[in-house]
Structures are given as C-alpha cells and as structure tokens.
Design a protein around this motif. Structure first.
Motif, PDB file in Angstrom:
ATOM      1  N   VAL A 192      -8.989  -0.455  -2.473  1.00  0.00           N
ATOM      2  CA  VAL A 192      -9.590  -0.051  -3.763  1.00  0.00           C
ATOM      3  C   VAL A 192      -9.088   1.643  -3.985  1.00  0.00           C
ATOM      4  CG1 VAL A 192     -11.527   0.431  -5.085  1.00  0.00           C
ATOM      5  CG2 VAL A 192     -11.429  -1.708  -3.614  1.00  0.00           C
ATOM      6  N   TYR A 193      -9.162   2.192  -2.879  1.00  0.00           N
ATOM      7  CA  TYR A 193      -8.781   3.693  -2.835  1.00  0.00           C
ATOM      8  C   TYR A 193      -7.497   3.885  -3.545  1.00  0.00           C
ATOM      9  CZ  TYR A 193     -12.880   5.593  -0.697  1.00  0.00           C
ATOM     10  OH  TYR A 193     -14.199   6.058  -0.175  1.00  0.00           O
ATOM     11  N   VAL A 194      -6.568   3.044  -3.110  1.00  0.00           N
ATOM     12  CA  VAL A 194      -5.020   2.896  -3.800  1.00  0.00           C
ATOM     13  C   VAL A 194      -4.995   2.919  -5.094  1.00  0.00           C
ATOM     14  CG1 VAL A 194      -2.634   2.200  -3.283  1.00  0.00           C
ATOM     15  CG2 VAL A 194      -4.134   2.656  -1.638  1.00  0.00           C
ATOM     16  N   PHE A 195      -5.574   1.736  -5.348  1.00  0.00           N
ATOM     17  CA  PHE A 195      -5.858   1.329  -7.032  1.00  0.00           C
ATOM     18  C   PHE A 195      -6.405   2.226  -7.580  1.00  0.00           C
ATOM     19  CE2 PHE A 195      -8.049  -0.354 -10.645  1.00  0.00           C
ATOM     20  CZ  PHE A 195      -6.783  -1.071 -11.613  1.00  0.00           C
ATOM     21  N   ALA A 196      -7.372   3.018  -7.233  1.00  0.00           N
ATOM     22  CA  ALA A 196      -8.304   4.061  -8.012  1.00  0.00           C
ATOM     23  C   ALA A 196      -7.401   5.482  -8.239  1.00  0.00           C
ATOM     24  CB  ALA A 196      -9.448   4.444  -7.341  1.00  0.00           C
ATOM     25  N   LEU A 229       1.116  -3.398  -9.279  1.00  0.00           N
ATOM     26  CA  LEU A 229       0.564  -3.149  -7.922  1.00  0.00           C
ATOM     27  C   LEU A 229       1.006  -3.903  -6.966  1.00  0.00           C
ATOM     28  CD1 LEU A 229      -3.089  -3.693  -9.783  1.00  0.00           C
ATOM     29  CD2 LEU A 229      -1.657  -1.649  -9.369  1.00  0.00           C
ATOM     30  N   GLY A 230       2.405  -4.022  -6.703  1.00  0.00           N
ATOM     31  CA  GLY A 230       2.723  -4.743  -5.452  1.00  0.00           C
ATOM     32  C   GLY A 230       4.190  -5.287  -5.793  1.00  0.00           C
ATOM     33  N   ASN A 231       4.905  -5.774  -4.679  1.00  0.00           N
ATOM     34  CA  ASN A 231       6.441  -6.070  -4.833  1.00  0.00           C
ATOM     35  C   ASN A 231       6.586  -7.592  -4.563  1.00  0.00           C
ATOM     36  OD1 ASN A 231       7.944  -3.882  -5.571  1.00  0.00           O
ATOM     37  ND2 ASN A 231       7.455  -2.888  -3.721  1.00  0.00           N
ATOM     38  N   ASP A 232       5.645  -8.485  -4.476  1.00  0.00           N
ATOM     39  CA  ASP A 232       5.751  -9.620  -3.850  1.00  0.00           C
ATOM     40  C   ASP A 232       6.470 -10.620  -4.726  1.00  0.00           C
ATOM     41  OD1 ASP A 232       4.245  -9.073  -1.569  1.00  0.00           O
ATOM     42  OD2 ASP A 232       2.002  -9.081  -2.808  1.00  0.00           O
ATOM     43  N   ASP A 233       6.662 -10.579  -6.070  1.00  0.00           N
ATOM     44  CA  ASP A 233       7.035 -11.569  -6.829  1.00  0.00           C
ATOM     45  C   ASP A 233       8.420 -11.082  -7.865  1.00  0.00           C
ATOM     46  OD1 ASP A 233       5.847  -9.763  -8.474  1.00  0.00           O
ATOM     47  OD2 ASP A 233       4.361 -11.576  -9.266  1.00  0.00           O
ATOM     48  N   GLY A 234       8.711 -10.086  -7.542  1.00  0.00           N
ATOM     49  CA  GLY A 234       9.918  -9.319  -8.609  1.00  0.00           C
ATOM     50  C   GLY A 234       9.457  -8.831  -9.771  1.00  0.00           C
ATOM     51  N   VAL A 235       8.492  -8.913 -10.295  1.00  0.00           N
ATOM     52  CA  VAL A 235       7.927  -8.558 -11.735  1.00  0.00           C
ATOM     53  C   VAL A 235       8.225  -7.013 -11.704  1.00  0.00           C
ATOM     54  CG1 VAL A 235       6.369  -8.362 -13.526  1.00  0.00           C
ATOM     55  CG2 VAL A 235       6.654 -10.530 -12.051  1.00  0.00           C
ATOM     56  N   THR A 258       0.894  -1.121   0.039  1.00  0.00           N
ATOM     57  CA  THR A 258      -0.051   0.090   0.082  1.00  0.00           C
ATOM     58  C   THR A 258       0.756   1.288  -0.019  1.00  0.00           C
ATOM     59  OG1 THR A 258      -1.875  -0.914   1.245  1.00  0.00           O
ATOM     60  CG2 THR A 258      -1.724   1.230   1.170  1.00  0.00           C
ATOM     61  N   GLY A 259       1.860   1.271   0.975  1.00  0.00           N
ATOM     62  CA  GLY A 259       2.869   2.518   0.690  1.00  0.00           C
ATOM     63  C   GLY A 259       3.604   2.570  -0.543  1.00  0.00           C
ATOM     64  N   PHE A 260       4.041   1.529  -1.058  1.00  0.00           N
ATOM     65  CA  PHE A 260       4.745   1.514  -2.315  1.00  0.00           C
ATOM     66  C   PHE A 260       3.740   2.215  -3.296  1.00  0.00           C
ATOM     67  CE2 PHE A 260       5.250  -0.820  -6.383  1.00  0.00           C
ATOM     68  CZ  PHE A 260       6.649  -0.286  -6.659  1.00  0.00           C
ATOM     69  N   MET A 261       2.472   1.752  -3.201  1.00  0.00           N
ATOM     70  CA  MET A 261       1.719   2.221  -4.442  1.00  0.00           C
ATOM     71  C   MET A 261       1.191   3.607  -4.190  1.00  0.00           C
ATOM     72  SD  MET A 261       1.462  -0.053  -6.680  1.00  0.00           S
ATOM     73  CE  MET A 261       0.183   0.672  -7.642  1.00  0.00           C
ATOM     74  N   LEU A 262       1.066   4.043  -3.041  1.00  0.00           N
ATOM     75  CA  LEU A 262       1.018   5.706  -2.835  1.00  0.00           C
ATOM     76  C   LEU A 262       2.107   6.305  -3.204  1.00  0.00           C
ATOM     77  CD1 LEU A 262      -0.913   5.416   0.675  1.00  0.00           C
ATOM     78  CD2 LEU A 262      -1.947   6.093  -1.269  1.00  0.00           C
ATOM     79  N   ILE A 263       3.117   5.844  -3.005  1.00  0.00           N
ATOM     80  CA  ILE A 263       4.417   6.638  -3.647  1.00  0.00           C
ATOM     81  C   ILE A 263       4.350   6.670  -5.070  1.00  0.00           C
ATOM     82  CG2 ILE A 263       7.014   6.596  -3.643  1.00  0.00           C
ATOM     83  CD1 ILE A 263       7.045   5.269  -1.034  1.00  0.00           C
TER      84      ILE A 263
END
Length: 450
Positions: A110-114, A235-241, A20-25
């Motif tokens: 959802v708010y972060v994605f939006a 949308l995230g950092n979980d798998d390295g893509v 969430t923090g990563f996506m806000l940045i």
C-alpha cells in the motif's frame, strides 16, 4: 470477486520484489516530472519571472505531499462514499497501514501505491501554474493549491480511479490521467484565468521565452519521466500491458512532435524548438489516457491528431482574449480531451480491457462513456476552480500590483533574480607595457597563485 467465492490462502497475492522495485522507480520518475515542468515553464517566461515560475512548481512538492499524507490518500482511495469521495480512517496520516500490507489486487505494498499516486497529485496543480505566469502572488498561489487539491483533485481522482468512483463504475477508460490530471488542470487554469485577468501588455508587448535551451531540457526530462507516469500506472509487469503503454508513449510523442512541426512549417514557415518541445508534450498528454487501450498504430494516430489540433488551439487565446501564458489550456486541456475521446475510436479491446472503439467494431458505446468523463471533469474543475480563485482573490488578493508585475515578480516575491552578472568580468585587466632595457618592471598588486 463474485459474492460467495472464497480466496484460498495459497491463491492470495504475495508481495513481488520485482513489481515493488519497478513501482518505486516509476514513482521517482514521476517525481522528476515536477522539477522538469518547472524547467519547461521557467524557460518559456521572461527573465524577470523565471524564479517565480520555478517556485510555483516546486512549492507543490511541499504542500501536496503533506496534504496527501494527512488526508489526501484517504479522500482519494479510501472506502467509497456515494461514488464521489473516499474515506478511510486507516489512511489518515498513513498511520494504519501495515509494512507488508498489499494494495488490493496487486503485488505491491500500500505504501508503494500511495507514494506513486502522491506524485500524480503533486504534478497536477503544478501544471496549472503555467497559465498564470508573471502575475500571481506566491502566498495566494500556495493557498490556492491547498484548496484546489482538497476540493477538486482528490474528489476527481476518486471518481476516475477510486474503487466505487462513479466514472470508474461507468467504464470510462483513463489509463494514467487524461481526465484526472490533464483535463482537470487545463480546465482549472481556464477558470483561474477568467478571474485574474490578463498580464500587463498582453497582445502588445513581446513576451518571448527567455531560454529555449531550458525549455528543451524541461521537455526532455518530462518525456523521460513520463515513462514512469504511464507504464507504471498498470502497477506491475506481469502481463505486458505496461510494456505496451511504454511503447505507445514513445510512439505517440514522436508522432505529435512531427505533426506539430509540420503544421508549424506550413502555417508559419519555420520549424521551431519551442514547437518541437510543445508538440512532444502534447503527444505525452494525449496518449496518457489512451495508451493502454490502443495499438502502436493507434498511438501514431492519437499523437498526430494531438500535435496538429493542439498547435491550432494555442492560438485561440489571441482570438478569444484569454491570457493563457504558457498554453496550459491549448496543450493540456485540449490534448487531454483529444486523447480521452480517441479511446472511443481506437480502443482495440485487446490490451488493458475488452472495451472496443468505433473503428474496431465497438460502436459508439465507449465513445459516449469517454465523453461523459471528459465533460464532467471539465465542467466541475472549471467552475470550482474559478470559485476558489475568486475566494482567494477576495481575501489575500490573487495578483501582484501592476508596478510590481512590470518591474519583475522575482524581485518582489522572492528577493532574487535568476541571472546575476554583476560579478562577471569586474573590470579590464591591466595591460603590459614595454620597458627600456635595464628598467625594472612596474610594481603590481596582483596576487599570483601557486
């Protein structure tokens, strides 16, 4: 999820503070790209159009933000209707969304994605403005943005990224916006140019950039913001893509800048700052759809091809006679097409998906899908954008008067100028004169500050 499979509560995604923090940045970085674009474009125009160019980007931050909240998010990412548009009552006004409600398949609200996707919607019409420098009424431009994002951007973004969108279902790969953003904006720019015509003095008067340092600043900020634009799209950092996309963004941009400069040196005999900035942007554009599918070596190839081909493409306006003021067609449309199609050659099948390109044993299947996506978005945006521009032109009038264009659109549309030197050095300083010994110094009215 396959039919009949029930997800246990323990297996359900939970909110990740890190993602969430990563996506806000990343959202903030993408927001920065719109004022960065304003600086980039603002430095490329003549002095008399600088403020208008800045405002054509900044106004998108206002208009598109409100439209996105009211209905844009619903049309783009709501429940699919016929594979062409979305709609969700809960997304209208962002009023039916829970504070901790997660976007499907992710660990972010959802708010972060939006808000992340909002910044894409803001940037895309701002890209179009570079093709229309010096000659468009500001009120008409504001109306055009309102119509364009509603009729063109929201549906196209749903096709590409929305659940059930027909290009997404077809399997078109567009990691962060080669079709939905860059081809969409570039084709729209070409459509509007056809309607409004050329600038006064096109191919006759010199129309050189007034501030190359401003151009370089804008390009640097675009490069910086683009890491959020591209890496954040996973949308995230979980798998390295997302990390691969970050690396590929840097690599392709560097390759494109060098390739553009090399072409420029061979063709024109000089390495220019404008070429460096334009090459970097061409690389950023081209890697946007491809960076999640290719390796770093593939990213070098994507960037190098984009740098050379886009450098060649910017000269077409003089041969074909269309006045693309700041090369939106040559960089964004052509760069977006290159990046999208090269997925069909360089996709490794080992990053964002298992789809492989021609050079990795995948045959022509993915290339065919990419071509469908490219030309569908290009054709739709080109035609509809031209129709919208014609509608605005027949109602409000799209262009300023010829005399106003010649005298300067900044004064006419904004009652301001970018640079005011009237207060600088308002007269010669008094010169000291020698006095005879014992003669009192001449009186002065100059105030001495402590």
């Amino acid at each position: 999820m396959p039919p009949g499979i029930t997800t246990l509560a323990a297996d359900a995604p939970t909110l990740s503070a890190a993602n969430t923090g990563f996506m806000l940045i990343c959202s903030a970085l993408v927001m920065l790209m719109t004022p960065a674009l304003a600086f980039f474009y603002g430095g490329m125009v003549r002095v008399k159009s600088t403020l208008n160019m800045l405002m054509m980007s900044f106004i998108s931050l206002g208009i598109v933000t409100i439209l996105w909240v009211l209905y844009g998010f619903s049309l783009t990412f709501g429940t699919d209707a016929g594979s062409v548009i979305g709609w969700s009552q809960d997304f209208l006004g962002l009023s039916g969304i829970g504070v901790n409600e997660l976007w499907d398949g992710t660990t972010i609200p959802v708010y972060v994605f939006a808000v992340f996707q909002l910044m894409f919607a803001v940037l895309t019409p701002a890209l179009i403005s570079g093709a229309l420098a010096d000659r468009v009424k500001f009120t008409s431009w504001a109306l055009f943005i309102t119509l364009w994002v509603t009729v063109v951007y929201f549906p196209v973004a749903h096709w590409v990224w929305g659940s059930g969108g027909w290009l997404a279902e077809l399997g078109v790969i567009d990691f962060a916006g080669g079709t939905a953003v860059h081809i969409n904006a570039g084709a729209a720019a070409l459509g509007v140019i056809v309607v409004i015509g050329k600038r006064v003095g096109f191919k006759k008067d010199p129309m050189r950039p007034h501030s190359l340092p401003l151009v370089m600043l804008g390009a640097a900020l675009l490069w910086f913001g683009w890491f959020g634009f591209n890496a954040g799209s996973w949308l995230g950092n979980d798998d390295g893509v997302g990390a691969v996309m970050f690396v590929n963004t840097q690599v392709a941009t560097a390759a494109a800048m060098l390739a553009w400069l090399g072409y420029e040196k061979l063709r024109h005999g000089s390495f220019t700052t404008l070429g460096a900035a334009s090459g970097a942007v061409a690389g950023l554009v081209a890697i946007t759809p491809a960076g999640g599918a290719v390796s770093p070596l593939g990213a070098i190839a994507v960037g190098a091809v984009a740098g050379v081909v886009c450098a060649m493409a910017v000269g077409l306006k003089y041969k074909l006679g269309y006045d693309d003021s700041l090369d939106v067609v040559g960089v964004h449309l052509v760069g977006g097409v290159i990046g999208s199609l090269l997925v069909g050659f360089f996709a490794t099948g080992g990053v964002q998906s298992d789809a492989k390109g021609l050079f990795y044993g995948g045959g022509l299947d993915q290339l065919g899908k990419q071509a469908v996506g490219v030309f569908a978005v290009l054709a739709y945006s080109l035609v509809v954008s031209a129709v919208l521009a014609l509608l605005v032109d027949r109602t409000l009038g799209m262009r300023v008067d010829e005399d106003d264009e010649i005298s300067g659109i900044d004064q006419v549309e904004h009652a301001e100028t970018a640079y005011d030197f009237s207060g600088a050095g308002g007269g010669a300083a008094p010169r000291a004169t020698a006095s005879a010994p014992g003669t009192p110094a001449a009186p002065t009215n100059k105030k001495v500050d402590a």
